[in-house]
Enzyme design. Structure first.
Site, PDB file in Angstrom:
ATOM      1  N   ASP A  51       4.453 113.225   1.551  1.00 53.48           N
ATOM      2  CA  ASP A  51       4.034 113.238   0.002  1.00 53.48           C
ATOM      3  C   ASP A  51       2.877 112.014   0.116  1.00 53.48           C
ATOM      4  OD1 ASP A  51       5.572 110.823  -0.195  1.00 53.48           O
ATOM      5  OD2 ASP A  51       7.202 111.985  -0.028  1.00 53.48           O
ATOM      6  N   TRP A 107       8.223 106.662  12.348  1.00 54.88           N
ATOM      7  CA  TRP A 107       9.282 106.311  11.559  1.00 54.88           C
ATOM      8  C   TRP A 107       9.872 107.600  10.806  1.00 54.88           C
ATOM      9  CZ3 TRP A 107      10.113 101.348   9.370  1.00 54.88           C
ATOM     10  CH2 TRP A 107      10.926 101.259   8.259  1.00 54.88           C
ATOM     11  N   GLU A 118      -4.063 125.643  33.830  1.00 59.96           N
ATOM     12  CA  GLU A 118      -3.710 125.088  32.497  1.00 59.96           C
ATOM     13  C   GLU A 118      -4.036 123.745  32.295  1.00 59.96           C
ATOM     14  OE1 GLU A 118       0.132 128.101  31.506  1.00 59.96           O
ATOM     15  OE2 GLU A 118       0.350 126.394  32.936  1.00 59.96           O
TER      16      GLU A 118
END
Ligand code: GLA
Length: 715
Positions: A524, A467, A604
């Site tokens: 947050d 989102w 790799e």
């Protein structure tokens, strides 16, 4: 535990103690925040006749009682407190004085119900509700204190008995009578978020804030208030998070008598919320945490609290290792290319393929199409459901990127509803990344977004949704809000955003939602209540990431960090770093890849495959263990993750400077059991030896080399 005795409330949440008293004028004074106290600390209050301090009329000729210096639980304007206010209300007659006095209290089981505003969960929670009243305004202020484990969550609600303009209603307000404090804030910019800054709290107010409509890259609604001299292992310190993702302000100041005030509020100084008689306003919650032992223990307590009481992991949660298509192909792809990418990624043993930006109607660059959430079949060469099926056949789960809060002018949605974007009438548009923000403060817009996404997600067999949110809000103006409601558009926007996320999670409980805002622009506690993982930064360079990860780890669990290995030279800064180093840094979070596996050499590929296998082995420890920031300077970054029972640990380090005839580096570990014997690369040491003497870091002689070591208790 919540105790009320002789007009004193004592709240003990684990080691955090919080004390308030109702005084002779029914005002609520703040007495103590910190380690346990057994009785009232009202003996610390000072009453004195001080020049230029004001006294309320009830005191008559007595001049020693003044809000100029008393520690106030609710700091108000107009009664003689000249520090920052935690509540600001304009009454119908234009006056701004408030005078809230104690009415009653109650104690309830459970958390505070402020849905859809973000809130923690926890079965053993108990909540104290204190009701205050302003007689003149005929208005009630409810203060909530919710105790969960070793944290206290506060929130505040106003119930208006007459029409009011609320300019400010803080979520948390703390007054400390004594001690000197420093405040640590986390500032930055796009691609370089959450860099710690420590400032002494003195007489000039410090304000940490965002006015961007998001918590932002530039600031973060988390601070640490610490007694002067606090470091990683010593000192009393408090963590304060707002459970909020919009604009905010956190203010810290010291007054003339060396008392410190801290106030945390959602929204900025332009906020005004109109209340009619009988209406209510609830502001978001704030989380208060505490440690007596410096930043490390505070961070680990916050991380444990967040994992247990904030993050809502989806049903059948898996520790996915994902491949995200963004840096692999940006918007340049078709269905076949994506399937090939998924197949190659599956061979490396990743298990989730995320289709990032570029999959919907006409979206070949970032000038168009936001708002039109239908697949571009002509670009993909198939429907999204077919693509999802084909990806699943490679053995990978399927995830999708969306940016639902935005609209481009070149979109069907904007053509149909130009007034659905936030913009100021009579002024030219203000674009950012050539997009506008939808007016989520409007119910019909929020409902439309919810329905559109429900339709999109259905039948796609989605395991994951990213989102995104890629600009700041500039002009907070809603086409339908009345003049008096324009200054609360940001608040209403957030409320509806949380509501949408809540409803989506309810309908799609198995989807893992990862938040994102140009990386970590909305990292947050508010978003973490709805998206248990957040893309930490758009910067995927391992060396810059170390700064961002270390900074973010002060206030957030690394389990929530979206953390990917990308290609070299790095797309953001051109730096070249060894694959092992990139992978070691990405181990500090939820691991993923962000490049085209076909560009790797065979060796790799083999290395990356074994790194992925190793990450899977360590994922439980990484996501649930305690983090120790051992060292971070111009030469070395070193960190250690230790399991909760101290039986396992993972030491990681990156060399940041390279010299001929270089130094040896030794690092002292932390968090182990001193008497337990640990196996380290075939050798045996007591925990005390590892913590008191240390371990040598064996770096390869190469720029930005990394070092990683698994440590295991023998018993
Ligand atoms: C933002 C995100 C990136 C990517 C792009 C797509 O910048 O942070 O990871 O999804 O948008 O446009």
């Amino acid at each position: 535990m919540i105790k009320y005795e002789d007009c004193v409330f004592t709240l003990q949440a684990g080691k955090l103690c919080y004390q308030m008293m109702i005084d002779k004028h029914s005002k609520l004074l703040h007495l103590h925040t910190g380690s346990e106290v057994k009785e009232s600390t009202s003996h610390l209050l000072s009453f004195a006749d001080r020049g230029f301090s004001a006294n309320i009329e009830e005191e008559g000729r007595e001049r020693t009682y003044s809000y100029d210096f008393l520690p106030c639980e609710v700091s108000e304007r107009g009664l003689g407190d000249f520090r920052s206010s935690s509540i600001l209300i304009e009454a119908e007659d234009g006056s701004i004085t408030t005078d809230f006095r104690f009415e009653s209290y109650s104690i309830k089981k459970g958390v505070i119900d402020i849905h859809p505003l973000p809130m923690a969960y926890g079965e053993d929670a108990e909540t104290l509700e204190i009701k205050l009243k302003d007689e003149k305004l005929d208005c009630f202020l409810i203060l909530y204190y919710c105790l969960i484990d070793n944290a206290i969550i506060t929130a505040r609600k106003l119930i208006a008995g007459s029409p009011l303009s609320v300019r400010k209603l803080s979520s948390l307000s703390l007054d400390f009578m004594y001690q000197d404090y420093e405040i640590m804030s986390f500032n930055g910019r796009h691609c370089y978020e959450r860099q710690p800054l420590i400032q002494e709290v003195r007489e000039n107010r410090i304000t940490i804030s965002s006015r961007r409509g998001t918590s932002s890259h530039q600031a973060n609604p988390f601070i640490i208030l610490a007694e002067k001299g606090t470091d990683e292992v010593h000192g009393n310190c408090f963590g304060v998070h707002l459970l909020w993702s919009g604009s905010f302000q956190i203010e810290a100041e010291r007054n003339q008598f060396s008392s410190t005030r801290l106030i945390a509020s959602a929204e900025d100084e332009f906020f005004t919320f109109e209340l009619k008689k009988g209406e209510t306003l609830t502001m978001p919650a704030a989380l208060l945490t505490f440690s007596e032992q410096g930043y490390t223990s505070l961070s680990n307590d916050i991380a444990a609290f967040t994992r247990k009481h904030i993050l809502r992991l989806p049903k059948e949660y898996r520790n996915y290792v994902l491949l995200n298509s963004w840096e692999a192909c940006y918007m340049d792809f078709n269905g076949e290319k994506l399937i090939k990418l998924a197949k190659d990624a599956a061979e490396l043993d990743t298990d989730l393929f995320v289709l990032d930006d570029g999959w919907f109607l006409g979206r070949n660059d970032d000038y168009t199409s936001l708002g039109d959430w239908q697949e571009d079949e002509s670009k993909l060469g198939m429907s999204l459901s077919e693509l999802s099926e084909k990806i699943r056949k490679t053995g990978m789960a399927f995830g999708l990127w969306v940016e639902p809060e935005m609209v481009n002018e070149e979109s069907n949605l904007y053509k149909q509803h130009p007034d659905w974007a936030l913009k100021t009438p009579g002024r030219k548009l203000v674009r950012s990344r050539y997009q506008l923000v939808l007016d989520l403060s409007r119910t019909e817009v929020a409902e439309y977004i919810l329905e559109t996404l429900k339709k999109l997600f259905r039948g796609k067999n989605l395991s994951y949704v990213k989102w995104d949110y890629n600009r700041s809000i500039t002009d907070f103006y809603s086409a339908t809000a009345s003049r008096e409601n324009q200054q609360s558009v940001g608040y209403r926007y957030m409320q509806n955003l949380y509501w949408i996320l809540y409803e989506l999670r309810k309908e799609f409980p198995s989807i893992l939602f990862e938040g994102c805002s140009g990386g970590g622009g909305r990292f947050d506690m508010g978003m973490l209540c709805y998206t248990p993982q957040i893309w930490l930064s758009d910067n995927t360079d391992a060396i810059d990431r170390l700064d961002i990860q270390f900074g973010s780890s002060y206030g957030y669990p690394i389990a929530a960090f979206g953390s990917h290995v990308s290609t070299c030279p790095n797309h953001q800064n051109g730096r070249i770093t060894p694959l092992y180093t990139r992978s070691t840094v990405a181990f500090m979070g939820s691991y993923g890849l962000e490049f085209t596996p076909a560009t790797l050499t065979e060796s790799e590929k083999a290395e990356l495959k074994s790194e992925i296998a190793e990450y899977r082995k360590q994922a439980e420890l990484i996501k649930k263990g305690n983090l120790y920031r051992l060292r971070k300077d111009e030469n070395i970054a070193a960190w250690l993750i230790v399991s909760n029972d101290s039986k396992e640990a993972l030491l990681s380090a990156v060399k940041l400077s390279t010299h001929g005839n270089d130094l040896d580096y030794c690092i002292r570990l932390r968090g182990l059991e001193k008497d337990v014997i640990y196996e380290v690369a075939g050798q045996h040491f007591h925990g005390s030896t590892l913590m008191n003497a240390g371990l040598k870091l064996h770096f390869e002689n190469k720029e930005y080399s990394a070092f990683r070591l698994a440590i295991k208790a023998l018993q």
